[in-house]
Design a protein around this motif. Structure first.
Motif, PDB file in Angstrom:
ATOM      1  N   VAL A   1      79.246  77.623  90.204  1.00 50.24           N
ATOM      2  CA  VAL A   1      78.139  76.673  90.080  1.00 50.24           C
ATOM      3  C   VAL A   1      78.191  75.978  88.719  1.00 50.24           C
ATOM      4  N   GLY A   2      78.465  76.760  87.664  1.00 49.32           N
ATOM      5  CA  GLY A   2      78.586  76.169  86.342  1.00 49.32           C
ATOM      6  C   GLY A   2      79.789  75.258  86.233  1.00 49.32           C
ATOM      7  N   LEU A   3      80.906  75.623  86.870  1.00 50.50           N
ATOM      8  CA  LEU A   3      82.111  74.797  86.834  1.00 50.50           C
ATOM      9  C   LEU A   3      81.876  73.461  87.522  1.00 50.50           C
ATOM     10  N   ALA A   4      81.124  73.476  88.619  1.00 49.78           N
ATOM     11  CA  ALA A   4      80.798  72.224  89.301  1.00 49.78           C
ATOM     12  C   ALA A   4      79.987  71.309  88.387  1.00 49.78           C
ATOM     13  N   VAL A   5      79.115  71.903  87.577  1.00 48.69           N
ATOM     14  CA  VAL A   5      78.317  71.129  86.620  1.00 48.69           C
ATOM     15  C   VAL A   5      79.212  70.477  85.579  1.00 48.69           C
ATOM     16  N   ILE A   6      80.360  71.100  85.267  1.00 53.50           N
ATOM     17  CA  ILE A   6      81.312  70.519  84.320  1.00 53.50           C
ATOM     18  C   ILE A   6      82.177  69.462  85.002  1.00 53.50           C
ATOM     19  N   VAL A   7      82.631  69.754  86.215  1.00 55.53           N
ATOM     20  CA  VAL A   7      83.556  68.866  86.915  1.00 55.53           C
ATOM     21  C   VAL A   7      82.967  67.469  87.082  1.00 55.53           C
ATOM     22  N   LEU A   8      81.695  67.390  87.438  1.00 57.32           N
ATOM     23  CA  LEU A   8      81.080  66.083  87.681  1.00 57.32           C
ATOM     24  C   LEU A   8      81.096  65.191  86.429  1.00 57.32           C
ATOM     25  N   PRO A   9      80.596  65.644  85.274  1.00 57.84           N
ATOM     26  CA  PRO A   9      80.648  64.767  84.105  1.00 57.84           C
ATOM     27  C   PRO A   9      82.062  64.532  83.577  1.00 57.84           C
ATOM     28  N   VAL A  10      82.991  65.484  83.777  1.00 56.41           N
ATOM     29  CA  VAL A  10      84.371  65.272  83.327  1.00 56.41           C
ATOM     30  C   VAL A  10      84.992  64.106  84.083  1.00 56.41           C
ATOM     31  N   THR A  11      84.825  64.070  85.406  1.00 60.11           N
ATOM     32  CA  THR A  11      85.387  62.960  86.171  1.00 60.11           C
ATOM     33  C   THR A  11      84.654  61.656  85.855  1.00 60.11           C
ATOM     34  N   SER A  12      83.371  61.734  85.552  1.00 62.90           N
ATOM     35  CA  SER A  12      82.654  60.533  85.092  1.00 62.90           C
ATOM     36  C   SER A  12      83.273  60.034  83.794  1.00 62.90           C
ATOM     37  N   LEU A  13      83.542  60.951  82.896  1.00 68.12           N
ATOM     38  CA  LEU A  13      84.118  60.623  81.599  1.00 68.12           C
ATOM     39  C   LEU A  13      85.461  59.924  81.757  1.00 68.12           C
ATOM     40  N   ILE A  14      86.285  60.445  82.642  1.00 64.27           N
ATOM     41  CA  ILE A  14      87.611  59.863  82.875  1.00 64.27           C
ATOM     42  C   ILE A  14      87.498  58.478  83.512  1.00 64.27           C
ATOM     43  N   THR A  15      86.463  58.284  84.315  1.00 63.66           N
ATOM     44  CA  THR A  15      86.313  57.044  85.078  1.00 63.66           C
ATOM     45  C   THR A  15      85.754  55.900  84.249  1.00 63.66           C
ATOM     46  N   PHE A  16      84.937  56.189  83.236  1.00 63.40           N
ATOM     47  CA  PHE A  16      84.260  55.129  82.481  1.00 63.40           C
ATOM     48  C   PHE A  16      85.203  54.030  81.978  1.00 63.40           C
ATOM     49  N   PRO A  17      86.329  54.353  81.329  1.00 66.02           N
ATOM     50  CA  PRO A  17      87.220  53.267  80.870  1.00 66.02           C
ATOM     51  C   PRO A  17      87.768  52.429  82.025  1.00 66.02           C
ATOM     52  N   PHE A  18      88.012  53.063  83.161  1.00 65.60           N
ATOM     53  CA  PHE A  18      88.544  52.372  84.327  1.00 65.60           C
ATOM     54  C   PHE A  18      87.538  51.369  84.884  1.00 65.60           C
ATOM     55  N   VAL A  19      86.240  51.651  84.742  1.00 66.99           N
ATOM     56  CA  VAL A  19      85.210  50.789  85.326  1.00 66.99           C
ATOM     57  C   VAL A  19      85.240  49.398  84.698  1.00 66.99           C
ATOM     58  N   ILE A  20      85.492  49.301  83.398  1.00 66.40           N
ATOM     59  CA  ILE A  20      85.547  48.002  82.725  1.00 66.40           C
ATOM     60  C   ILE A  20      86.642  47.142  83.351  1.00 66.40           C
ATOM     61  N   TRP A  21      87.815  47.743  83.558  1.00 69.45           N
ATOM     62  CA  TRP A  21      88.916  47.016  84.203  1.00 69.45           C
ATOM     63  C   TRP A  21      88.539  46.632  85.633  1.00 69.45           C
ATOM     64  N   LEU A  22      87.910  47.556  86.349  1.00 69.56           N
ATOM     65  CA  LEU A  22      87.546  47.314  87.740  1.00 69.56           C
ATOM     66  C   LEU A  22      86.545  46.175  87.851  1.00 69.56           C
ATOM     67  N   ASN A  23      85.585  46.111  86.922  1.00 69.95           N
ATOM     68  CA  ASN A  23      84.594  45.035  86.942  1.00 69.95           C
ATOM     69  C   ASN A  23      85.255  43.666  86.861  1.00 69.95           C
ATOM     70  N   LYS A  24      86.297  43.562  86.033  1.00 71.75           N
ATOM     71  CA  LYS A  24      86.983  42.280  85.873  1.00 71.75           C
ATOM     72  C   LYS A  24      87.731  41.891  87.143  1.00 71.75           C
ATOM     73  N   LYS A  25      88.163  42.905  87.910  1.00 70.19           N
ATOM     74  CA  LYS A  25      88.931  42.640  89.114  1.00 70.19           C
ATOM     75  C   LYS A  25      88.051  42.316  90.323  1.00 70.19           C
ATOM     76  N   ILE A  26      86.993  43.072  90.500  1.00 69.56           N
ATOM     77  CA  ILE A  26      86.194  42.913  91.729  1.00 69.56           C
ATOM     78  C   ILE A  26      84.726  42.597  91.459  1.00 69.56           C
ATOM     79  N   GLY A  27      84.305  42.597  90.197  1.00 74.91           N
ATOM     80  CA  GLY A  27      82.916  42.290  89.876  1.00 74.91           C
ATOM     81  C   GLY A  27      82.012  43.510  89.936  1.00 74.91           C
ATOM     82  N   GLN A  28      80.843  43.384  89.351  1.00 74.35           N
ATOM     83  CA  GLN A  28      79.929  44.523  89.248  1.00 74.35           C
ATOM     84  C   GLN A  28      79.396  44.971  90.605  1.00 74.35           C
TER      85      GLN A  28
END
Length: 467
Positions: free
Chosen positions: A295-322
Motif C-alpha cells: 500500500v505504501g509502495l503504491a503511494v510512491i509509485v503514483l507520484p514517481v510516474t507523475s514526476l517522470i511525466t511532467f517534463p514530457f507534458v510540455i513537449w506534448l502540449n506543443k504537439k497536440i495542445g492542452q
C-alpha cells in the motif's frame, strides 16, 4: 514571439517549495488520518464509522471551499513589506507545524470521546491553516509568471511538489497501516517529520523569493504576457468574458469537479482499501511485499510516474495542445481504474498489476494537473488572479468534499465495509470528465500584441499559443 519571455527556473523551483510542503502534508494526512479515525471509532463501538470518517475527511475540503476564495480575494488586496501572499504562507505553516503532531498524540493517549474530540479540534485548526497556505502558495506562481510560461512553470511546480509526495510515500512504507492499527508510538514519526520539513521548505522560499522585489522586476514581462493571452477579457481587464470564454470555463471547471470526485475517493480511502479489504479467499490483503509495504509502495509509485511525466507534458502540449493532453491524461487514469474492477486481491501477480495501474494513473494525473490550473487562470486578468485561483479550488474542493462522504455512505450502507467498490466508483466519474472535456472548444487563432518587444501584431498558430 514566445522567445521574448524566459522562465526564471531557479525562482520557480524556490516557489515550488511551497507546493512541496502542501503535497507532502496532504499525502500524510490522507494516508494516516482515515486509519486513525477508524481505530478510534471502532474502539468506541461506533457503528457506520465509514460514513463518519467520510464526513470528517470532507471537512478539510469544506474548509477549503469556504476559505480559499476568501483568502484568494483577501490576499489580492493585501500589501505588506514582505508581499501579499507571503504573510499568509508563513502564518499558515507556523500554525500547522505547531498543531499537526498533536493529532497522533491524542490518538495514542486514549480512545474515548475526549481524545476523539481533541483530535478533531486539532484537525480543524490544521485544515484551516493549510487552506490558507494552499491558496496563497499556488497563487504566487501566476503572480510572478507571464501567462505564456505558466504551463511550463506549473510543470516545474508539480515536479518539485511531487517529490514531497514521494517522500510522504516513503514514510508510509515505513510507518504502515498495521502500526496504526496497533497504536504504535511510531505513528508520531510522519507527523513530526512533515512539520520539520515544512519549516525548512518555507524558510528556503522566504529567503530566496522576495515577493515585492520580484513583482517590481517582472512588471514589463507580466504585462507582455497579459497581451499574449488567448482571451479578450485577459487583454482588457475592464472587459467581461465572451460567451465562448464562459462556456469553455464552465466545461473545464466541470471536468475538474468530476476528476477530483473520482481521484480523491481513491486517494483518501486507498489506505483503508489496502489495510482492511478482504480478498475473495477471505485472507487479509498482503502478498509478497506485505500489506503495509504494498500500500505504501503504491503511494510512491503514483507520484514517481507523475514526476517522470511532467517534463514530457510540455513537449506534448506543443504537439497536440492542452485539450488533448488533458484528454489523454484522463484516459490514462480511466483505463487502469476500470481494469482494477477485476482485481480480487493485492497478492502476487495481481499486486504487481495494481502497481502498474497506479503508475498509469500517476502519468495521467500529471498530464491533467500541469494543464488544468493554467487553463482556468487563462481567463483571469492581472487584477483578479486570487479570485480565479479561488474559483479553481471551489470546483476541486467541492468535489472532494462530497466524494468522501458519498464513498463512506456506500461503504456502510451498500457494500458492508467491502472497499472493492472504490475503483468502479472512481471510474464512473472519470469517464464523465472525459466526455465533458470533448466539448471544450479552442479558438483557431489568437491575436498577439507585443509592442514592448518592438514587434508588429501577427497571427499566431493556436497550437503554439494555446495556454
Amino acid at each position: 514571439m514566445e522567445n521574448t519571455l524566459k522562465l526564471n527556473t531557479k525562482r520557480t523551483i524556490y516557489i515550488a517549495l511551497g507546493f512541496f510542503a502542501v503535497l507532502m502534508f496532504w499525502q500524510v494526512f490522507n494516508f494516516y488520518v482515515p486509519l486513525i479515525l477508524r481505530v478510534m471509532l471502532m474502539d468506541m463501538g461506533v457503528e457506520n464509522f465509514n460514513t463518519i470518517i467520510g464526513m470528517i475527511m470532507s471537512i478539510d475540503n469544506l474548509f477549503a471551499l469556504l476559505f480559499i476564495p476568501l483568502i484568494g480575494i483577501l490576499s489580492d488586496r493585501t500589501k505588506t513589506r514582505i508581499g501579499k501572499r507571503m504573510p499568509y504562507i508563513i502564518c499558515g505553516v507556523a500554525l500547522t507545524v505547531l498543531i499537526f503532531p498533536f493529532i497522533p498524540v491524542l490518538f495514542m493517549l486514549g480512545s474515548g470521546w475526549g481524545a476523539f474530540g481533541g483530535a478533531l479540534a486539532m484537525m480543524a485548526i490544521v485544515l484551516i491553516a493549510m487552506s490558507i497556505v494552499r491558496t496563497t502558495a499556488v497563487a504566487l506562481v501566476p503572480d510572478v509568471t507571464p501567462k505564456p510560461l505558466r504551463p511550463k512553470a506549473n510543470a516545474y511546480v508539480n515536479f518539485i511538489g511531487y517529490i514531497g509526495a514521494i517522500l510522504a510515500g516513503g514514510i508510509a512504507m515505513i510507518v504502515h497501516a498495521d502500526l496504526v492499527k496497533d497504536q504504535s508510538a511510531m505513528v508520531l514519526i510522519p507527523f513530526i517529520a512533515v512539520s520539520l520539513i515544512m519549516v525548512l521548505m518555507i524558510a528556503l522560499l522566504f529567503r530566496n523569493v522576495k515577493e515585492n522585489k520580484v513583482l517590481a522586476e517582472m512588471e514589463a514581462e507580466l504585462e507582455l504576457g497579459e497581451k499574449m493571452a488567448e482571451t479578450e477579457a485577459a487583454k482588457r481587464p475592464d472587459r467581461k468574458l465572451t460567451r465562448q470564454d464562459k462556456i469553455n470555463l464552465a466545461i473545464i471547471l466541470g471536468s475538474i469537479f468530476l476528476w477530483f470526485f473520482a481521484f480523491n475517493a481513491v486517494e483518501t480511502f486507498w489506505s483503508t482499501y489496502g489495510g482492511y479489504t478482504d480478498n475473495l479467499t477471505g485472507e487479509v490483503i498482503g502478498g509478497v511485499l506485505g500489506g503495509g509495504s504494498l500500500v505504501g509502495l503504491a503511494v510512491i509509485v503514483l507520484p514517481v510516474t507523475s514526476l517522470i511525466t511532467f517534463p514530457f507534458v510540455i513537449w506534448l502540449n506543443k504537439k497536440i495542445g492542452q485539450k488533448w493532453s488533458v484528454i489523454m491524461g484522463i484516459s490514462l487514469m480511466l483505463v487502469p481504474m476500470s481494469l482494477l474492477i477485476l482485481a480480487t486481491s493485492l497478492e502476487g501477480i495481481q499486486g504487481f498489476f495494481v502497481l502498474l495501474a497506479f503508475a498509469s494513473c500517476g502519468a495521467g494525473w500529471a498530464m491533467i494537473n500541469v494543464n488544468s490550473f493554467p487553463m482556468v487562470m487563462n481567463y483571469a486578468n492581472k487584477n483578479n488572479k486570487g479570485k480565479f485561483t479561488g474559483i479553481y479550488y471551489v470546483a476541486s474542493m467541492s468535489a472532494q468534499t462530497l466524494t468522501t462522504v458519498i464513498a463512506g455512505l456506500f461503504a456502510d450502507y451498500v457494500f458492508n465495509d467491502d472497499w472493492r467498490f472504490l475503483f468502479p466508483y472512481a471510474a464512473i466519474f472519470m469517464a464523465g470528465a472525459l466526455v465533458l472535456m470533448l466539448f471544450y472548444k479552442r479558438k483557431q487563432q489568437t491575436e498577439v500584441i507585443a509592442e514592448e518587444a518592438k514587434a508588429a501584431t501577427e497571427e499566431i498558430d493556436d497550437e503554439k499559443f494555446n495556454f
